[in-house]
Motif scaffolding. Structure first.
Motif, short mmCIF file in Angstrom:
data_model
loop_
_atom_site.label_atom_id
_atom_site.label_comp_id
_atom_site.label_asym_id
_atom_site.label_seq_id
_atom_site.Cartn_x
_atom_site.Cartn_y
_atom_site.Cartn_z
N SER A 21 0.83 -1.21 0.00
CA SER A 21 0.00 0.00 0.00
C SER A 21 0.86 1.25 0.00
CB SER A 21 -0.93 0.00 1.22
OG SER A 21 -1.81 -1.10 1.18
N ALA A 22 1.93 1.25 0.80
CA ALA A 22 2.82 2.41 0.87
C ALA A 22 3.51 2.65 -0.48
CB ALA A 22 3.86 2.21 1.96
N LEU A 23 3.93 1.57 -1.13
CA LEU A 23 4.56 1.70 -2.44
C LEU A 23 3.57 2.27 -3.46
CD1 LEU A 23 6.55 -1.66 -2.61
CD2 LEU A 23 7.54 0.63 -2.43
N ALA A 24 2.32 1.81 -3.38
CA ALA A 24 1.31 2.29 -4.31
C ALA A 24 1.04 3.78 -4.11
CB ALA A 24 0.01 1.49 -4.14
N VAL A 25 0.99 4.21 -2.84
CA VAL A 25 0.78 5.63 -2.55
C VAL A 25 1.94 6.47 -3.08
CG1 VAL A 25 0.63 7.34 -0.69
CG2 VAL A 25 -0.73 5.23 -0.57
N ALA A 26 3.17 5.99 -2.83
CA ALA A 26 4.35 6.72 -3.31
C ALA A 26 4.36 6.79 -4.84
CB ALA A 26 5.62 6.04 -2.80
N TRP A 43 9.82 11.71 -7.79
CA TRP A 43 10.51 12.93 -7.35
C TRP A 43 11.79 12.59 -6.58
CZ3 TRP A 43 11.58 14.86 -2.40
CH2 TRP A 43 12.10 16.15 -2.39
N LEU A 44 11.71 11.62 -5.68
CA LEU A 44 12.87 11.25 -4.87
C LEU A 44 13.99 10.69 -5.75
CD1 LEU A 44 11.01 9.60 -1.86
CD2 LEU A 44 12.46 11.65 -1.76
N ALA A 45 13.63 9.91 -6.77
CA ALA A 45 14.65 9.31 -7.64
C ALA A 45 15.38 10.36 -8.45
CB ALA A 45 14.00 8.28 -8.56
N LEU A 68 7.11 -0.88 -7.02
CA LEU A 68 8.35 -1.30 -6.35
C LEU A 68 9.56 -0.87 -7.16
CD1 LEU A 68 10.00 -2.73 -4.23
CD2 LEU A 68 9.48 -4.92 -5.36
N LEU A 69 9.52 -1.03 -8.48
CA LEU A 69 10.65 -0.62 -9.31
C LEU A 69 10.88 0.88 -9.19
CD1 LEU A 69 12.84 -1.24 -11.37
CD2 LEU A 69 11.12 -0.98 -13.18
N ALA A 70 9.82 1.68 -9.20
CA ALA A 70 9.96 3.13 -9.05
C ALA A 70 10.63 3.48 -7.73
CB ALA A 70 8.59 3.80 -9.15
N ARG A 83 12.66 1.45 -6.05
CA ARG A 83 14.06 1.00 -6.11
C ARG A 83 14.95 2.00 -6.84
NH1 ARG A 83 13.67 -5.54 -7.44
NH2 ARG A 83 13.04 -6.16 -5.33
N MET A 84 14.39 2.79 -7.73
CA MET A 84 15.21 3.81 -8.40
C MET A 84 15.67 4.86 -7.39
SD MET A 84 15.07 2.44 -11.34
CE MET A 84 15.45 3.46 -12.76
N HIS A 85 14.95 4.94 -6.28
CA HIS A 85 15.34 5.82 -5.16
C HIS A 85 16.10 5.03 -4.09
CE1 HIS A 85 15.19 8.48 -1.75
NE2 HIS A 85 14.26 7.78 -1.15
N ARG A 86 15.62 3.82 -3.77
CA ARG A 86 16.23 2.95 -2.77
C ARG A 86 16.46 1.58 -3.42
NH1 ARG A 86 17.46 6.78 -0.45
NH2 ARG A 86 16.95 7.50 1.66
N PRO A 87 17.62 1.37 -4.06
CA PRO A 87 17.85 0.15 -4.84
C PRO A 87 17.73 -1.15 -4.08
CG PRO A 87 19.48 1.83 -5.38
CD PRO A 87 18.72 2.35 -4.19
N TRP A 88 17.92 -1.12 -2.76
CA TRP A 88 17.91 -2.33 -1.97
C TRP A 88 16.51 -2.70 -1.46
CZ3 TRP A 88 20.67 2.08 -1.20
CH2 TRP A 88 20.14 3.02 -0.32
N ALA A 89 15.48 -1.92 -1.89
CA ALA A 89 14.11 -2.18 -1.42
C ALA A 89 13.59 -3.52 -1.94
CB ALA A 89 13.20 -1.05 -1.85
#
Length: 323
Positions: free
Chosen positions: A17-22, A30-32, A313-315, A317-323
């Protein structure tokens, strides 16, 4: 009795859910893009339940819309020249890489990449192309999957494996020396005398032919080196490491008629000896270490980001690759 899996399910739901919201809010995007960093994506087999042809097309189309996708060779040139990494939506630099030289990368990924005009590098093991053999871990996994629970336990005992479950046996085999691992493979073949690959396994594990390798070294696609036979390099002697790295380059250059100076460590496994030898043979090498490519990165140990078909999730990971 309460369901013991409930806390895990709740945690996964909250994460999804958090990934979907982000994703929907644009926060991941934006973060990436807020800071300059290059990225290299890592893929393996395609045409599977984890990454179907439709999944791949959707992922690659999204990446093309949001990133400046360049050839890995171009990115390496920019890194070595000290060129600053561009930042911003549509400008952040990205390269696409595939490990192993599987037939499905030619037959399924190739047309998708060509249709979208996306460059990519495929890392190939020429010794396996010559022999028409699978990666050793693919064969071992397929054979172990044929065994019953009792048969797997018996085979593991014969192997003297400390682990008695499938992935544990594979992980243990990765720690063996080349001679020991080949001996373990022979025992595993003895344990599965009637083994015949299924059509699905052929589609998942067959290697490209030389004609297909050459076809993947044209236009926006290019070939890199992945050792001769995909061993776990730190388990080898220095002479064996030298052979795997240098002979792979030479064999590919002979077949392709051009220089091949980009490399990928099998399984991402390397140590000081492996890096030293790789540095003497190749211009750059990628690992399986998860991360973005920062300024001052060691060109012989460049991190990558694993690809998933789940775009939120891929989006992230472009900000946090280890997610």
């Amino acid at each position: 009795m309460a369901d013991s899996s409930a806390p895990g399910m709740l945690k996964n739901y909250a994460r999804t859910s958090a990934l979907a919201v982000a994703w929907r809010s644009g926060a991941s995007h934006w973060l990436a893009h807020r800071r300059p960093a290059r990225r290299i994506l890592m893929l393996h087999g395609v045409g599977t339940s984890q990454m179907s042809a439709a999944d791949l097309h959707r992922v690659m189309a999204w990446l093309k819309q949001n990133y400046d996708i360049v050839a890995f060779d171009v990115m390496v040139r920019d890194i070595l020249s000290g060129e600053p990494a561009p930042a911003g939506a549509g400008r952040s630099q990205l390269a696409i890489t595939f490990d192993d030289g599987l037939c499905n990368q030619y037959r399924i990924a190739g047309p998708v990449l060509q249709q979208l005009e996306i460059p990519a590098t495929i890392f190939v093991c020429p010794g396996l192309v010559d022999a028409g053999q699978w990666l050793w871990n693919h064969e071992a996994r397929a054979r172990l999957q044929r065994l019953s629970h009792a048969g797997l336990m018996e085979c593991a005992q014969t192997l003297n494996s400390p682990a008695h479950h499938l992935e544990g046996v594979i992980a243990w085999m990765k720690t063996l020396s080349l001679t020991q691992r080949r001996h373990a493979q022979a025992i595993l073949r003895d344990c599965t005398p009637g083994f015949m690959p299924t059509d699905a396994e052929h589609e998942a594990y067959d290697m490209m032919s030389w004609d297909e390798v050459r076809a993947c070294d044209q236009g926006k696609l290019s070939i890199g080196s992945h050792t001769m036979t995909h061993p776990i390099l730190p388990t080898l002697s220095e002479d064996e490491i030298e052979h795997e790295l240098r002979d792979s380059r030479g064999r590919l250059e002979a077949e392709l008629g051009r220089g091949v100076d980009l490399f990928c460590y099998p399984n991402g496994s390397e140590d000081e000896r492996v890096r030293r030898i790789a540095r003497s043979i190749y211009r750059a090498a990628v690992t399986t270490e998860e991360g973005t490519v920062s300024a001052g990165v060691d060109p012989i140990a460049i991190p990558r980001i694993p690809v998933t078909s789940h775009l939120p999730l891929l989006a992230w990971r472009m900000h946090r690759p280890w997610a």
